[in-house]
Write a protein that holds these residues in place. Structure first.
Motif, mmCIF file in Angstrom:
data_model
loop_
_atom_site.group_PDB
_atom_site.id
_atom_site.type_symbol
_atom_site.label_atom_id
_atom_site.label_comp_id
_atom_site.label_asym_id
_atom_site.label_seq_id
_atom_site.Cartn_x
_atom_site.Cartn_y
_atom_site.Cartn_z
ATOM 1 N N SER A 54 0.872 -1.296 -0.181
ATOM 2 C CA SER A 54 -0.096 0.067 -0.025
ATOM 3 C C SER A 54 0.945 1.207 -0.183
ATOM 4 O O SER A 54 0.994 1.921 -0.815
ATOM 5 C CB SER A 54 -1.105 0.203 1.151
ATOM 6 O OG SER A 54 -1.601 1.138 1.179
ATOM 7 N N CYS A 55 1.575 1.528 1.192
ATOM 8 C CA CYS A 55 2.112 2.930 1.051
ATOM 9 C C CYS A 55 3.571 2.831 0.406
ATOM 10 O O CYS A 55 3.985 3.896 -0.055
ATOM 11 C CB CYS A 55 2.619 3.093 2.673
ATOM 12 S SG CYS A 55 3.740 2.144 3.236
ATOM 13 N N ALA A 56 4.144 1.823 0.330
ATOM 14 C CA ALA A 56 5.317 1.580 -0.300
ATOM 15 C C ALA A 56 6.549 2.450 0.426
ATOM 16 O O ALA A 56 7.560 2.624 -0.188
ATOM 17 C CB ALA A 56 5.257 2.121 -1.810
ATOM 18 N N GLY A 58 7.022 1.861 4.154
ATOM 19 C CA GLY A 58 7.727 1.057 5.386
ATOM 20 C C GLY A 58 6.761 1.696 6.425
ATOM 21 O O GLY A 58 6.928 1.781 7.732
ATOM 22 N N VAL A 59 5.540 1.953 6.315
ATOM 23 C CA VAL A 59 4.590 2.620 7.120
ATOM 24 C C VAL A 59 3.196 1.807 7.237
ATOM 25 O O VAL A 59 2.848 1.626 8.444
ATOM 26 C CB VAL A 59 4.084 4.047 6.841
ATOM 27 C CG1 VAL A 59 3.117 4.410 7.614
ATOM 28 C CG2 VAL A 59 5.415 5.042 6.772
ATOM 29 N N CYS A 60 2.766 0.987 6.303
ATOM 30 C CA CYS A 60 1.408 0.366 6.417
ATOM 31 C C CYS A 60 1.434 -0.969 6.752
ATOM 32 O O CYS A 60 0.747 -1.480 7.495
ATOM 33 C CB CYS A 60 0.813 0.543 5.060
ATOM 34 S SG CYS A 60 1.417 -0.601 3.962
ATOM 35 N N GLY A 61 2.893 -1.677 6.628
ATOM 36 C CA GLY A 61 3.100 -2.997 6.937
ATOM 37 C C GLY A 61 2.443 -3.959 6.361
ATOM 38 O O GLY A 61 2.348 -5.179 6.622
ATOM 39 N N ASP A 63 3.258 -5.241 3.252
ATOM 40 C CA ASP A 63 4.193 -6.104 2.412
ATOM 41 C C ASP A 63 5.529 -6.918 3.052
ATOM 42 O O ASP A 63 6.144 -7.114 2.209
ATOM 43 C CB ASP A 63 4.947 -5.020 1.237
ATOM 44 C CG ASP A 63 5.621 -4.159 1.630
ATOM 45 O OD1 ASP A 63 5.719 -3.912 2.752
ATOM 46 O OD2 ASP A 63 6.601 -3.652 0.876
ATOM 47 N N CYS A 75 9.155 -2.949 0.515
ATOM 48 C CA CYS A 75 9.347 -1.853 -0.025
ATOM 49 C C CYS A 75 10.619 -1.145 0.916
ATOM 50 O O CYS A 75 10.942 -0.067 0.712
ATOM 51 C CB CYS A 75 8.278 -0.946 0.454
ATOM 52 S SG CYS A 75 7.798 -0.862 2.350
#
Ligand code: SF4
Ligand code: F3S
Ligand code: FES
Length: 236
Positions: A54-56, A58-61, A63, A75
């Motif tokens: 999603s964020c690409a 390192g924030v949304c967790g 991937d 990411c």
């Protein structure tokens, strides 16, 4: 540089019921991220490849996956940091695989919810407006506020692989975040959950969780502090 990606594939809806690996070759810069390569493959080589992101940044967790055997966020891993022109990409271990690199996160979130990961305090603040906290009190749980629920820790834990009912390090980290918050009144309720048969005592201090955490949270230390709170009854 040319990079070969060996990617785990599984898609029961399309008849790919036996897990297998597909090989892709892409041109990459050393500063490309593994996520960039997956996006390139999906856009130009095989649109059926599935992975979460999603964020690409390192924030949304979303991937987290195994990259050359290590749980990582795609990411946040640069091609030059992998240390090889051959990159093997696989789904997280210990959670049911839905398709390709996508795992079913529901068991993970069920454990997360079990520790009551929210503020419990029904009292009206002294000034009627807000619950004050000193810098030291805030510092006490600062580390565990950084969790982005990526599951890299829990799915790298041998105790979780041995028994998926183990609540897992991510849930303990999120219990810790509230247990040591001076404004919260639900510590004992959470500690009761974490003292359960499938709670903190399943942790054998393997440290895989701490190594895997992309937010560099001291996961094993947080678990030790929760164990201590259970045995001493103290949460300061
Ligand atoms: Fe991910 Fe770290 Fe949170 Fe575990 S503690 S879920 S590895 S951010
Ligand atoms: Fe597992 Fe971490 Fe404990 S890897 S055994 S939860 S220290
Ligand atoms: Fe959000 Fe990687 S895509 S953490």
């Amino acid at each position: 540089m040319q990079i070969t990606l060996e990617i785990f594939r599984y898609n029961p809806e399309a008849g790919r019921t036996k897990p297998a690996y597909d090989i892709f070759t892409v041109e990459a810069e050393p500063t490309d991220r593994v996520l960039d390569l997956l996006e390139y493959i999906k856009d130009y080589q095989d649109g059926t490849l599935s992975f979460r992101r999603s964020c690409a940044h390192g924030v949304c967790g979303s991937d987290a996956m195994r990259i050359n055997g290590a749980n990582s966020l795609a990411c946040k891993v640069l091609v030059k940091d992998v240390g090889s022109n051959h990159i093997k990409v696989e789904p997280l271990l210990g959670l049911p695989i839905v398709k390709d690199l996508v795992v079913d996160m529901e068991p993970f979130f069920e454990s997360y919810r079990s520790v009551l990961p929210y503020m419990i305090n029904d009292e009206v603040p002294a000034d009627g407006k807000e619950r004050l906290q000193s810098q030291e009190e805030r510092e006490r749980f600062d580390d565990t506020t950084k969790c982005i629920l990526c599951a890299a820790c829990t799915t790298s834990c041998p105790s979780f692989w041995a028994d998926e009912r183990y609540v897992g390090p991510a849930a303990i980290v999120n219990g810790h975040r509230f247990v040591f918050d001076s404004r919260d009144q639900g510590a004992q309720e959470r500690l009761n959950v974490l003292a359960d048969e499938m709670g903190v005592w399943r942790c054998r201090t393997a440290f895989n969780c701490t190594v895997a955490c992309p937010r560099e949270i001291h996961v094993t230390r947080a678990i030790a502090e929760v164990k201590q709170a259970i045995t001493t009854g103290k949460v300061d």
